[in-house]
Motif scaffolding. Sequence first.
Motif, PDB file in Angstrom:
ATOM      1  N   TYR A 173       0.667  -1.339   0.014  1.00 36.85           N
ATOM      2  CA  TYR A 173       0.080   0.097   0.198  1.00 36.85           C
ATOM      3  C   TYR A 173       0.875   1.293  -0.077  1.00 36.85           C
ATOM      4  O   TYR A 173       0.693   2.181  -0.801  1.00 36.85           O
ATOM      5  N   LEU A 174       2.120   1.600   0.768  1.00 36.09           N
ATOM      6  CA  LEU A 174       2.669   2.506   0.910  1.00 36.09           C
ATOM      7  C   LEU A 174       3.409   2.639  -0.381  1.00 36.09           C
ATOM      8  O   LEU A 174       3.602   3.899  -0.757  1.00 36.09           O
ATOM      9  N   SER A 175       3.861   1.662  -1.055  1.00 37.13           N
ATOM     10  CA  SER A 175       4.417   1.756  -2.689  1.00 37.13           C
ATOM     11  C   SER A 175       3.543   2.284  -3.378  1.00 37.13           C
ATOM     12  O   SER A 175       3.897   3.056  -4.181  1.00 37.13           O
ATOM     13  N   TYR A 176       2.367   1.843  -3.550  1.00 38.25           N
ATOM     14  CA  TYR A 176       1.455   2.440  -4.236  1.00 38.25           C
ATOM     15  C   TYR A 176       1.392   3.896  -4.032  1.00 38.25           C
ATOM     16  O   TYR A 176       1.155   4.556  -5.023  1.00 38.25           O
ATOM     17  N   MET A 177       1.044   4.508  -2.709  1.00 38.34           N
ATOM     18  CA  MET A 177       0.766   5.810  -2.519  1.00 38.34           C
ATOM     19  C   MET A 177       2.230   6.672  -2.922  1.00 38.34           C
ATOM     20  O   MET A 177       1.927   7.633  -3.370  1.00 38.34           O
TER      21      MET A 177
END
Length: 217
Positions: free
Chosen positions: A161-165
Amino acid sequence: MSEYINILSKSQLFKNMTVAEVETALECGMSSVKKYPKGVRIISQGDKLNVLCMILSGSAVISRDDFWGNSTVISKLTPPMCFGLSYALSAEGISGVDVTAQEDVTIMYFDTGKMLSFSNSDINSRIIQNLIAVIASKNAELSEKIEHISQRKLRDKILSYLSYMSKRENSDTFDIPFSRKQLADYLCADRSALSNELCKLRDEGVIKFHKNHFEIL
């Protein structure tokens, strides 16, 4: 409606349309506006839905509860995001999600029947194209969530999720739209376990964070 024109013009629904064209669409009775205070349920699972909804101010959260009351956060809505279109255009027209005001919120409702039969053929064709784009965007958003929650370990869900954001914001520092509880619900995780894993990642030097502000190291 004039006070909302600038917001509407920036929305995906009215993409590539002039202010005059947006005003023309609104004058044809396609919309109405309603305000809700924080915490109010705007749409409930099982509601009949025949309108497209757009956030004009404030924010709301889309979620789904199971039979036992366990809640799963699907996404957060901020201006000028749209919601409800897939249900409004479906054969049943029944909402499968709840939408709750996270703060005082203003919603504009569009009659999907009028939107699909607008008399001005040029404006009508562009609105239909934009409606398809809205649906495609929502599908892509759901696909991203599936990618996150399909990871086997909570650590991997968080990093996914953090990579996507980070990629979405094109920066290694960014704000996420969720509180801790909402992020836990979004990732289908226990809140305490999520907090513990975030702390481990911070202690290992993988990330930094303060409330909803994150930095990937």
